[in-house]
Each structure stands twice: as structure tokens, then as C-alpha cells.
Design an enzyme around this catalytic site. Structure first.
Site, mmCIF file in Angstrom:
data_model
loop_
_atom_site.group_PDB
_atom_site.id
_atom_site.type_symbol
_atom_site.label_atom_id
_atom_site.label_comp_id
_atom_site.label_asym_id
_atom_site.label_seq_id
_atom_site.Cartn_x
_atom_site.Cartn_y
_atom_site.Cartn_z
ATOM 1 N N TYR A 179 -48.535 -34.592 31.153
ATOM 2 C CA TYR A 179 -48.766 -33.967 29.840
ATOM 3 C C TYR A 179 -49.344 -32.558 29.935
ATOM 4 C CZ TYR A 179 -47.453 -37.813 26.824
ATOM 5 O OH TYR A 179 -46.727 -38.756 26.129
ATOM 6 N N ARG B 141 -38.068 -35.038 19.896
ATOM 7 C CA ARG B 141 -38.263 -36.325 20.570
ATOM 8 C C ARG B 141 -38.224 -37.494 19.567
ATOM 9 N NH1 ARG B 141 -37.093 -39.599 24.450
ATOM 10 N NH2 ARG B 141 -38.606 -41.283 24.594
ATOM 11 N N ARG C 53 -43.729 -38.241 12.374
ATOM 12 C CA ARG C 53 -43.684 -37.672 13.729
ATOM 13 C C ARG C 53 -42.673 -36.515 13.776
ATOM 14 N NH1 ARG C 53 -42.581 -40.701 19.634
ATOM 15 N NH2 ARG C 53 -42.426 -38.759 20.797
ATOM 16 N N ASN D 166 -52.024 -43.640 19.142
ATOM 17 C CA ASN D 166 -52.221 -42.233 19.479
ATOM 18 C C ASN D 166 -52.631 -41.421 18.253
ATOM 19 O OD1 ASN D 166 -51.895 -41.539 22.222
ATOM 20 N ND2 ASN D 166 -49.703 -41.996 22.116
ATOM 21 N N HIS E 150 -54.221 -37.578 28.247
ATOM 22 C CA HIS E 150 -53.040 -36.697 28.381
ATOM 23 C C HIS E 150 -53.459 -35.324 28.907
ATOM 24 C CE1 HIS E 150 -50.289 -39.147 25.413
ATOM 25 N NE2 HIS E 150 -50.702 -39.849 26.460
ATOM 26 N N CYS F 5 -54.349 -45.489 27.774
ATOM 27 C CA CYS F 5 -53.076 -44.769 27.852
ATOM 28 C C CYS F 5 -52.262 -45.345 29.010
ATOM 29 C CB CYS F 5 -53.360 -43.293 28.110
ATOM 30 S SG CYS F 5 -51.875 -42.324 28.411
ATOM 31 N N ASP F 6 -50.953 -45.441 28.793
ATOM 32 C CA ASP F 6 -50.108 -46.005 29.851
ATOM 33 C C ASP F 6 -49.494 -44.961 30.783
ATOM 34 O OD1 ASP F 6 -48.068 -44.849 28.408
ATOM 35 O OD2 ASP F 6 -47.325 -46.722 27.573
#
Ligand code: NAD
Ligand code: G6P
Ligand code: MN
Length: 445
Positions: A268, A288, A96, A150, A202, A172-173
């Protein structure tokens, strides 16, 4: 499914920071969703064991009648299961970091699921997702996979194309967390709201927010509030998205709303509408992923180690949030055919009337024993439709690039992303991403 049944659950990505929250949520809701067993599955046994050991203590203390185990063996994990709750991260935080940093080298935003980073992650996730779907189907053909892994948009398109008959529901939350904020803003509870929404994952908009009983229209109040404050609320209402960078994201929704003042935007959209702003506010040496490693991962794994050290859990170490409540509600809706309305990522087939049938869209669905059935959202305006056409093409090109091993298609995907300024920059980023993802991507020609 059946009255009196107790359910067998496997959590794929057992070593995820979200695993303890989901386990705890299930333990707290056994009256409405009875459990027979919970199994954790991960391909990183060492990482999973930290959470597994701690959760074994929690389970022994709070739910001695529910069997619990953790394993790296697919046969053991997936046999005799009713639901697989999946949240794998192929390449973990190490990859990531690269997804976020490589584009920034070229002045392009670096984000987990959006832009080049999301594309790179998508190319890794497809392999991992196909692997766990195939395990599930081999060992428990009737099992449902409720998937958070994801980038959900690309994963969902890959499922549509490569595993069209599999029982996988991609979710998706984020809209759940934002809806919780909306409820707080109008002085109501989450379940008091009746919402309409359309978009891609998103990448979407609320078109209506009303009181589920009285029909009172909350849109005017919400539009006014979000126009001034974004989704920022005084009280910590959505505990999951509370770091400083998330607070900035909630605030930025005020600027998203300006582009179309009639709909409430998904947070998003900031990555597509203000990519230059995002780059300006990024630190290429601390993205992030670093924040998550120093924050959520440290907290969750620290709490787990503390439980193991003490040999007992006080009950306060692990917390539940939107993420956990949504996936457990979804399982319950399927298990008991409740026909609750929830946002899911499904094949459009007319749900958005003036959008491609074969696009994977995020819309309200009625959820029951047959899974999610999309509710028609009617026609959408030109601005949103144009943005969605571009983005859905990116997502489709990634899946085509993956299945065909096509360098050209992946270059097209990056070029088409609204976050990338030119084909030249897209190529520079792509070549770096290929190098970084050698161990994960199919070979591209
Ligand atoms: P994490 O790195 O803490 O956990 C992911 C786990 O998956 C790791 O333990 C890793 O070893 C495991 N894993 C990787 N590849 C695997 C494979 N092929 N088979 C089995 N296990 C595998 O990550 P996290 O921050 O807790 O997030 C987990 C996932 O949930 C991510 O994909 C994240 O993007 C996703 N997520 C999605 C939503 C959503 O709205 N859809 C919300 C939150 C998190
Ligand atoms: C939201 C999104 C998820 C995403 C997560 C990232 O919940 O809906 O899809 O994975 O935020 O959060 P993080 O804290 O890992 O950046
Ligand atoms: Mn999400």
C-alpha cells in the site's frame, strides 16, 4: 475461555463478499474451534438474504449440528455471542465508486483506504462501526469484535478515542497475504516464518523475516527477490489478490524497496510514494470498485444464486483465503489463550520506541485471552518515522473532524495527506465529497 465450549459467532456485514469464505473456513476448522451457532447480520436484508439462503443450504449439508440464521434485527443478531467478525462497508460499492472517482477529477488518486477516498470512507465507517459496537456491548458484553471493516486505520483511531474500553480488535489481511508470498519465495510455509514489522495500517515495513525454528535469516534473499520482481510469484499463492491491478501492485513493491533497501515494504505504500504513477495508471471511468463489482461480487453472488437454484452445494462454490484463515485463527487465539504472534492494529504505547504513545500502529502482538499485547519493535529510522508522523496526523484529524463536526479539521486532513498536492486541491475535493456523502457524514461547520 473454557474447555469443551462451543462458540456462538455473529458476522456483521453478513452480505459481504467475504462472508462465505469465513463461514466455510469455520466449518473446516471445527476440530480446533467448535461452533454452536453462526448468525449473519446486515442492515441490507435483501443483499444478505442471497448469501444467507445459500449458506443455509451449505450449513444444512455440512454442519447440521451448528445453528444458522441471518437477520437484520440487532437484538437477535448480537444476543449470546462470543465473537463478532465484522466487515461492513458503509455506503457499499456505490459510495466506493465515488470515493475513487471524485479525487481523480482533480488529478489525485482514488483509492478505497488511502488518500481522500479513504478519508471519505472513514467518515462513513465510524458511524456504522459505533452502531455495531454498541449493539454488541448491549446484547453480549463479553463478546469480542474482530474487525476488518475499513479503513482500518481510521476505524481503529475512532475506537481508541470514542470506545476506548470496547473489546474491538482491528486487523488487516494484507500482511498475511504478503507473508504467504514471502514463504513461497523462500520455499517455506507461512508458519515457518518469524517476522517483525512496524507501521500504521496499510503503511508499514517488515524489518526481519527468519526461519521460526533454525533462525535462518531470509531477509537477504527476500530483499534481492523483491528488488527484482516485487512480490510477484509464479504460482498463485495468495488467491485473494490476483486481478491485473493487484498484480501491478505486487510488482510495484520493487520500486518501493528502492526508498529504503533494508526493509520489505507493504504494497500500500505505493499510494504514498508514487501517487503520480497511480493517477497515470487509473481510468477515471473504471476504477477498482468497478473491477470488484464485475469480479469478486459477481462471482460470490453468482455462486450463491447457483446453490439456491440447485438446492444443494457441491462444495466448490465458495473458497477460503488468507482473509478467512486470519480472522478464524485470531478468534481461536483468544478463545484458547494460545499466545500466537499476529499483526494487529493497537495503541502504540512504546511498541515503536520513538513514535507517539497514542498512535494506532500495526505491529506483531502476542494474542491470548486478554486480546493482543504489542511486542516492542524498537526505534525506527527517520524516513519511515517522518512518513508515519504525517499519515497518523491525517488519521487523527479525520476522527477529530468527525467528533467535532469540523470542516477545518477535515480540510487539514486532506491537505496533510501525501497524496494531495495543495490546500486548494484539497478544498475542491472536500467540497465534492461533502456533497456526495450528505446521507452519511455528520454535518461539518
Ligand atoms: P461488501 O459491500 O460486499 O459487504 C459489506 C456489507 O456491509 C454489505 O452487505 C452492506 O450492506 C453491509 N453494511 C454496510 N453498513 C452496515 C451497517 N451499518 N451495519 C451492518 N451492515 C452494514 O464489501 P466487501 O468488499 O465484501 O468488504 C467488506 C469490508 O471488509 C469492507 O469494509 C472492506 O474494506 C473490508 N475488508 C478489509 C480487509 C482488511 O484488510 N482489513 C480486507 C478485506 C476487506
Ligand atoms: C487487501 C487489504 C484490504 C482491502 C482489500 C481491497 O486485502 O488488506 O484492506 O480492503 O485488499 O481489495 P479490493 O479487491 O476490494 O480492492
Ligand atoms: Mn487491509
Amino acid at each position: 475461555m473454557t474447555e469443551g465450549k462451543k462458540f456462538n459467532i455473529v458476522i456483521a456485514g453478513g452480505g459481504s463478499t467475504y462472508t462465505p469464505g469465513i463461514v466455510k473456513m469455520m466449518l473446516e476448522h471445527q476440530d480446533s474451534f467448535p461452533l454452536s451457532s453462526i448468525t449473519l447480520y446486515d442492515n441490507d436484508g435483501e443483499r444478505q438474504a442471497v448469501l444467507g439462503e445459500a449458506l443455509a443450504i451449505v450449513m444444512r449439508e455440512d454442519a447440521p449440528n451448528v445453528a444458522f440464521s441471518y437477520t437484520t434485527d440487532p437484538g437477535e443478531a448480537f444476543t449470546n455471542k462470543d465473537f463478532c467478525m465484522a466487515h461492513i462497508r458503509v455506503g457499499k460499492y456505490g459510495m466506493r465508486k465515488l470515493d475513487e472517482r471524485i479525487p481523480l477529477k482533480y488529478g489525485v488518486l482514488g483509492q478505497e483506504t488511502c488518500g481522500p477516498g479513504g478519508i471519505a470512507y472513514g467518515m462513513r465507517s465510524i458511524t456504522g462501526m459505533l452502531e455495531i459496537i454498541d449493539y454488541m456491548e448491549r446484547y453480549s458484553p463479553e463478546c469480542w469484535m474482530l474487525n476488518y471493516s475499513n479503513p482500518a486505520a481510521i476505524v481503529a483511531e475512532a475506537c481508541r478515542v470514542l470506545r476506548p474500553t470496547s473489546r474491538v480488535i482491528n486487523i488487516c489481511d494484507m500482511p498475511v497475504g504478503t507473508r504467504r508470498r514471502m514463504a513461497y519465495i523462500v520455499g517455506k510455509d507461512y508458519d515457518d516464518l518469524d517476522v517483525r514489522y512496524f507501521g500504521l495500517n496499510h503503511f508499514g515495513w517488515w524489518t526481519s523475516v527468519k526461519d521460526v525454528r533454525t533462525g535462518e535469516d531470509y531477509m537477504p534473499r527476500l530483499l534481492e527477490y523483491v528488488g527484482e520482481n516485487g512480490y510477484l510469484t509464479q504460482k498463485a499463492i495468495d488467491t485473494q489478490h490476483m486481478d491485473a491491478s493487484w498484480i501491478a501492485t505486487h510488482k510495484k513493491a520493487a520500486d518501493l524497496l528502492k526508498l529504503d533497501p533494508q526493509f520489505l515494504p507493504n504494497t500500500y505504500l505505493k499510494y504514498y510514494l508514487y501517487p503520480d504513477y497511480v493517477v497515470e495508471h487509473s481510468d477515471p471511468d473504471h476504477t477498482r470498485a468497478d473491477e470488484v463489482i464485475e469480479g469478486r461480487e459477481k462471482e460470490v453472488f453468482g455462486a450463491a444464486r447457483e446453490i439456491v437454484r440447485k438446492g444443494t452445494a457441491t462444495g466448490g462454490e465458495f473458497t477460503v483465503d488468507n482473509h478467512a484463515s486470519f480472522i478464524v485463527s485470531l478468534a481461536r487465539a483468544i478463545a484458547y489463550n494460545t499466545h500466537e504472534i499476529m499483526l494487529c492494529i493497537v495503541e502504540n504505547n512504546g511498541a515503536i520506541a520513538n513514535f507517539d504513545d497514542d498512535a494506532m500502529v500495526e505491529v506483531p502482538c502476542v494474542v491470548g485471552m486478554n486480546g493482543p499485547e504489542a511486542m516492542c519493535q524498537g526505534k525506527i529510522p527517520t524516513f519511515e518515522r517522518g512518513m508515519m508522523q504525517e499519515q497518523v496526523a491525517v488519521e487523527k484529524l479525520v476522527v477529530e473532524a468527525y467528533t467535532e463536526g469540523s470542516y477545518l479539521k477535515l480540510w487539514q486532513a486532506l491537505t496533510l495527506s501525501k497524496t494531495v498536492p495543495s490546500a486548494g486541491v484539497a478544498k475542491l475535493i472536500l467540497d465534492d465529497l461533502i456533497e456526495a456523502n450528505k446521507a452519511y457524514w455528520p454535518e461539518l461547520k
